[in-house]
Design an enzyme around this catalytic site. Structure first.
Site, PDB file in Angstrom:
ATOM      1  N   ASP A 223       1.938   6.894   0.066  1.00 34.70           N
ATOM      2  CA  ASP A 223       0.894   6.032  -0.483  1.00 34.70           C
ATOM      3  C   ASP A 223       1.078   5.765  -1.981  1.00 34.70           C
ATOM      4  OD1 ASP A 223      -1.486   4.733   0.574  1.00 34.70           O
ATOM      5  OD2 ASP A 223      -2.522   5.838  -1.019  1.00 34.70           O
TER       6      ASP A 223
ATOM      7  N   ASP B 229      -1.139  -6.669   3.386  1.00 33.08           N
ATOM      8  CA  ASP B 229      -1.202  -5.671   4.446  1.00 33.08           C
ATOM      9  C   ASP B 229      -1.970  -4.441   3.972  1.00 33.08           C
ATOM     10  OD1 ASP B 229      -0.081  -4.591   7.072  1.00 33.08           O
ATOM     11  OD2 ASP B 229       0.611  -3.048   5.668  1.00 33.08           O
TER      12      ASP B 229
ATOM     13  N   ARG C  45      -8.354   5.317   0.572  1.00 34.99           N
ATOM     14  CA  ARG C  45      -7.566   4.678  -0.496  1.00 34.99           C
ATOM     15  C   ARG C  45      -6.382   5.522  -0.958  1.00 34.99           C
ATOM     16  NH1 ARG C  45     -12.360   1.793  -1.788  1.00 34.99           N
ATOM     17  NH2 ARG C  45     -11.992  -0.340  -1.132  1.00 34.99           N
TER      18      ARG C  45
ATOM     19  N   ASN D 257       0.841  -1.201   0.000  1.00 32.74           N
ATOM     20  CA  ASN D 257       0.000   0.000   0.000  1.00 32.74           C
ATOM     21  C   ASN D 257       0.873   1.247   0.000  1.00 32.74           C
ATOM     22  OD1 ASN D 257      -2.421   1.728   0.542  1.00 32.74           O
ATOM     23  ND2 ASN D 257      -1.332   2.061   2.475  1.00 32.74           N
TER      24      ASN D 257
ATOM     25  N   HIS E 163      -6.802  -0.109   2.224  1.00 30.96           N
ATOM     26  CA  HIS E 163      -6.325   1.163   1.685  1.00 30.96           C
ATOM     27  C   HIS E 163      -5.921   1.061   0.223  1.00 30.96           C
ATOM     28  CE1 HIS E 163      -6.527   2.581   5.812  1.00 30.96           C
ATOM     29  NE2 HIS E 163      -6.035   1.400   6.130  1.00 30.96           N
TER      30      HIS E 163
ATOM     31  N   GLU F 222      -5.919  -7.943   4.593  1.00 29.82           N
ATOM     32  CA  GLU F 222      -6.155  -7.303   5.883  1.00 29.82           C
ATOM     33  C   GLU F 222      -7.100  -6.116   5.707  1.00 29.82           C
ATOM     34  OE1 GLU F 222      -4.496  -4.675   9.497  1.00 29.82           O
ATOM     35  OE2 GLU F 222      -3.925  -4.321   7.426  1.00 29.82           O
TER      36      GLU F 222
ATOM     37  N   ARG G 140      -0.371 -12.529   2.834  1.00 26.13           N
ATOM     38  CA  ARG G 140      -1.264 -11.644   3.582  1.00 26.13           C
ATOM     39  C   ARG G 140      -1.060 -10.279   2.958  1.00 26.13           C
ATOM     40  NH1 ARG G 140      -0.210  -7.421   7.396  1.00 26.13           N
ATOM     41  NH2 ARG G 140      -1.906  -7.112   8.884  1.00 26.13           N
TER      42      ARG G 140
ATOM     43  N   ASN H 254      -3.937 -10.721  16.871  1.00 28.73           N
ATOM     44  CA  ASN H 254      -2.871 -10.635  15.872  1.00 28.73           C
ATOM     45  C   ASN H 254      -1.758  -9.741  16.402  1.00 28.73           C
ATOM     46  OD1 ASN H 254      -3.618  -7.964  15.394  1.00 28.73           O
ATOM     47  ND2 ASN H 254      -3.906  -8.215  13.203  1.00 28.73           N
TER      48      ASN H 254
HETATM   49  C1  ARE Z   1       4.428   3.916  13.024  1.00 26.40           C
HETATM   50  C2  ARE Z   1       4.083   4.778  14.225  1.00 26.40           C
HETATM   51  C3  ARE Z   1       3.189   5.935  13.804  1.00 26.40           C
HETATM   52  C4  ARE Z   1       3.856   6.741  12.693  1.00 26.40           C
HETATM   53  C5  ARE Z   1       4.221   5.808  11.543  1.00 26.40           C
HETATM   54  C6  ARE Z   1       4.992   6.513  10.450  1.00 26.40           C
HETATM   55  O1  ARE Z   1       3.430   3.982  15.212  1.00 26.40           O
HETATM   56  O2  ARE Z   1       2.963   6.773  14.938  1.00 26.40           O
HETATM   57  O3  ARE Z   1       2.967   7.732  12.207  1.00 26.40           O
HETATM   58  O4  ARE Z   1       5.034   4.728  12.033  1.00 26.40           O
HETATM   59  O5  ARE Z   1       6.192   7.010  10.968  1.00 26.40           O
HETATM   60  C7  ARE Z   1       2.322  -0.774  11.929  1.00 26.40           C
HETATM   61  C8  ARE Z   1       2.042  -0.141  13.279  1.00 26.40           C
HETATM   62  C9  ARE Z   1       2.019   1.371  13.179  1.00 26.40           C
HETATM   63  C10 ARE Z   1       3.282   1.880  12.504  1.00 26.40           C
HETATM   64  C11 ARE Z   1       3.311   1.286  11.112  1.00 26.40           C
HETATM   65  C12 ARE Z   1       4.492   1.740  10.256  1.00 26.40           C
HETATM   66  O6  ARE Z   1       0.813  -0.614  13.775  1.00 26.40           O
HETATM   67  O7  ARE Z   1       1.941   1.903  14.506  1.00 26.40           O
HETATM   68  O8  ARE Z   1       3.273   3.290  12.466  1.00 26.40           O
HETATM   69  O9  ARE Z   1       3.417  -0.161  11.250  1.00 26.40           O
HETATM   70  O10 ARE Z   1       5.697   1.432  10.863  1.00 26.40           O
HETATM   71  C13 ARE Z   1      -5.369   0.782  10.390  1.00 26.40           C
HETATM   72  C14 ARE Z   1      -5.187   0.104   9.031  1.00 26.40           C
HETATM   73  C15 ARE Z   1      -4.580  -1.270   9.125  1.00 26.40           C
HETATM   74  C16 ARE Z   1      -3.322  -1.271  10.013  1.00 26.40           C
HETATM   75  C17 ARE Z   1      -3.738  -0.734  11.376  1.00 26.40           C
HETATM   76  C18 ARE Z   1      -2.559  -0.706  12.348  1.00 26.40           C
HETATM   77  O11 ARE Z   1      -6.441   0.050   8.356  1.00 26.40           O
HETATM   78  O12 ARE Z   1      -4.223  -1.688   7.813  1.00 26.40           O
HETATM   79  O13 ARE Z   1      -4.214   0.610  11.214  1.00 26.40           O
HETATM   80  N1  ARE Z   1      -2.704  -2.597  10.101  1.00 26.40           N
HETATM   81  C19 ARE Z   1      -1.563  -2.971   9.215  1.00 26.40           C
HETATM   82  C20 ARE Z   1      -0.513  -3.791   9.955  1.00 26.40           C
HETATM   83  C21 ARE Z   1       0.216  -2.908  10.947  1.00 26.40           C
HETATM   84  C22 ARE Z   1       0.976  -1.809  10.205  1.00 26.40           C
HETATM   85  C23 ARE Z   1       0.288  -1.330   9.000  1.00 26.40           C
HETATM   86  C24 ARE Z   1      -0.906  -1.844   8.546  1.00 26.40           C
HETATM   87  C25 ARE Z   1       1.010  -0.362   8.152  1.00 26.40           C
HETATM   88  O14 ARE Z   1      -1.099  -4.906  10.544  1.00 26.40           O
HETATM   89  O15 ARE Z   1       1.109  -3.649  11.757  1.00 26.40           O
HETATM   90  O16 ARE Z   1       1.184  -0.686  11.100  1.00 26.40           O
HETATM   91  O17 ARE Z   1       1.787  -1.147   7.236  1.00 26.40           O
HETATM   92  C26 ARE Z   1      -9.941   1.638  12.965  1.00 26.40           C
HETATM   93  C27 ARE Z   1      -9.969   1.482  11.447  1.00 26.40           C
HETATM   94  C28 ARE Z   1      -8.811   0.611  10.964  1.00 26.40           C
HETATM   95  C29 ARE Z   1      -7.482   1.120  11.502  1.00 26.40           C
HETATM   96  C30 ARE Z   1      -7.563   1.172  13.036  1.00 26.40           C
HETATM   97  C31 ARE Z   1      -6.273   1.692  13.658  1.00 26.40           C
HETATM   98  O18 ARE Z   1     -10.292   0.397  13.570  1.00 26.40           O
HETATM   99  O19 ARE Z   1     -11.178   0.874  11.062  1.00 26.40           O
HETATM  100  O20 ARE Z   1      -8.763   0.605   9.553  1.00 26.40           O
HETATM  101  O21 ARE Z   1      -6.461   0.203  11.089  1.00 26.40           O
HETATM  102  O22 ARE Z   1      -8.641   2.008  13.434  1.00 26.40           O
HETATM  103  O23 ARE Z   1      -5.987   2.964  13.167  1.00 26.40           O
HETATM  104 CA    CA Z   2      -3.547   3.593  -0.415  1.00 23.43          CA
END
Ligand code: ARE
Ligand code: CA
Length: 483
Positions: A153, A183, A144, A86, A187, A219, A181, A284
């Protein structure tokens, strides 16, 4: 599964011959080159900030990856890769050779020469929010085309971006991985994912039947009430069902006046997606530490008694495609409801290298690795799931509270006691007569059982007793554990 590759020799080498029909699968952390984050120090989440698609991470380089996949496939253990396409790293990362394998990037100029990607490959011109980040999940355009957590993005609607992603995934397929998976799939437009998937190679014929396609799960966090819905993604493969762990945790914790008896209708009628689309799990890598979704109801290894019951129930129940978690320990430090150490990465040395998993004589793990997948109760319930596969629920019983039992059409039977009082019942199990070994308090070893024995009479009836303070709050028997 774990933040870090599970060690090879793979767990598959330890599967007992009697259960050789099991095909263990392992989901690994993103294996491609990511940003090295120093503040906080080497957080687990740096793996979600790609710099390039070179296979090079804290878990190893390309030849080590190839070696792991080869050895795992050779013993029937299939590897599934967490792919992050993404976005790339965060917009404030600056510039330099700070990819884990020294690749150069310039975040401000959106320059990733090792892919290569340039500023034309990103969605900034489309995103209209003041911050450039996602600010409102009710607007699908933001979800998105804006930045998730400030992460640059990518434009998966452009052919040149798609072709870079396709080459990356096909390289992994050719090395022998079994699926992905995706990720942050929420988005990415489902139609863009679809185009990418149609261009993927068949799985490597050295290990997979000719013409096999990669297993896909996306995801998508959809708890309801947002613009993007999981159903948009069904045609691409499985989709994560985040309501599963949240609702099951709520029931086992007895919050909101929930009780296990209510699980009689567990499945679609709990506002969850169709079973044949759902990818389910109790916790998870995000929500076990307060990231992602699910909140405080999520059960984890920190609460082993309830956790084992939740995983046991999930594996005994036919709904969804199930995944179990494998974690590492971290110094959890809850202050005002937030874990200040939610960033702490896997057990590692001062140079950042990940510590190996120690495996003790009793097959559990040490050196900071939790290895829930090796806990007897969980491992044995995975076997249970395979033994009863395809059979419907039969002989449901409950006490209208937190004692429940059900069978799987003559192949297996489980009984749970999550009440504060003893359980003592005689129930029809639907099982053939015989003496069965409870695979929760022990296991079948040859003709003997190291745990509780359950006598099923000629009419299928059996007596079950689970005291409320018992070490094991549930019992599971199946036809392969008959003495
Ligand atoms: C980190 C820092 C941030 C900083 C960023 C950039 O924590 O403060 O802004 O870096 O410097 C993981 C961590 C994040 C981390 C990121 C990048 O969890 O903390 O940020 O890696 O290093 C949304 C998404 C969903 C996502 C979750 C976490 O929709 O796709 O947030 N999950 C996946 C993975 C994560 C990963 C990412 C995506 C990014 O599983 O491990 O992040 O690749 C509601 C909404 C959801 C939303 C949720 C939380 O429920 O419906 O859509 O999920 O709130 O915001
Ligand atoms: Ca996107």
């Amino acid at each position: 599964m774990a933040q870090g590759l599970l060690p090879c020799p793979c767990p598959g080498t330890r599967i007992r011959p009697a259960y050789s029909y099991l095909r263990p699968k392992i989901k690994i952390s993103p294996p491609n080159e990511n940003l090295v984050v120093m503040n906080p120090w080497r957080p687990w989440w740096e793996r979600y900030q790609p710099v390039s698609y070179k296979l090079c991470s804290r878990s190893g380089n390309e030849s080590e990856f190839r070696d792991m996949v080869t050895r795992c496939n050779n013993v029937g253990v299939h590897i599934y890769v967490d792919v992050v396409f993404n976005h790339m790293l965060n917009s404030a990362a600056g510039s330099g050779n700070r990819g884990i394998c020294n690749s150069y990037f310039n975040a401000e100029r959106h320059d990733f020469p090792s892919v290569p990607y340039s500023r034309f490959d990103f969605n900034d011109p489309i995103c209209k929010t003041p911050s450039g980040d996602i600010e409102n999940y009710s607007d699908p355009i933001q979800v998105r085309y804006c930045r998730l957590y400030g992460l640059l993005d990518l434009s998966q609607w452009k052919d040149d971006v798609r072709s870079k992603i396709i080459d990356f995934l096909n390289h992994l397929i050719d090395l022998g991985v079994a699926g992905f998976r995706i990720d942050a799939a929420k988005h990415i437009r489902p139609e863009d994912i679809n185009v990418i998937l149609t261009k993927l190679n068949n799985l490597n014929a050295r290990w997979f039947t000719k013409g096999s396609r990669p297993f896909i799960y996306q995801e998508v966090i959809d708890l309801g009430g947002e613009a993007v819905q999981s159903s948009e993604y069904f045609r691409n493969g499985r989709v994560t069902e985040f309501k599963y762990g949240m609702q099951l945790g709520t029931v086992l914790r007895k919050w909101n006046e929930q009780k296990m008896a209510n699980l009689k209708s567990w499945g679609e009628s709990w506002h969850m997606m169709p079973s044949n689309k759902a990818f389910v799990f109790v916790d998870n890598h995000d929500n076990q530490r307060g990231h992602g979704s699910g909140g405080s109801s999520i059960l984890t290894f920190w609460n082993p008694r309830l956790y084992k019951m939740a995983v046991g129930f999930m594996l005994a129940h036919p709904y969804g495609f199930t995944r179990i978690m494998s974690s590492y320990w971290w110094p959890k430090d809850i202050q005002n409801g937030t874990d200040l150490n939610d960033w702490v990465g896997p057990p590692s040395n001062s140079d950042g290298s990940i510590k190996p998993v120690t495996i003790y004589a009793n097959e559990t793990c040490g050196n900071g690795w939790i290895c829930e997948h090796r806990w007897d109760e969980i491992r044995n319930m995975v076997i249970f799931r395979n033994v009863v596969y395809g059979e419907p629920i039969t002989n449901w019983w409950d006490n209208n509270n937190n004692q429940v039992a059900f069978g799987r059409a003559g192949k297996g039977f489980v009984v749970f006691n999550n009440d504060d009082r003893n359980l003592l019942v005689i129930l029809p199990t639907g099982l053939p007569a015989g003496v069965y070994c409870d695979v929760i308090s022990g296991r079948k070893e040859g003709k003997t059982c190291t745990g509780i024995q359950i006598h099923v009479a000629a009419n299928g009836m059996a007596r079950f007793q689970i005291n409320y303070q018992a070490k094991h709050p549930f019992i599971a028997i199946h036809v392969e554990a008959r003495l």
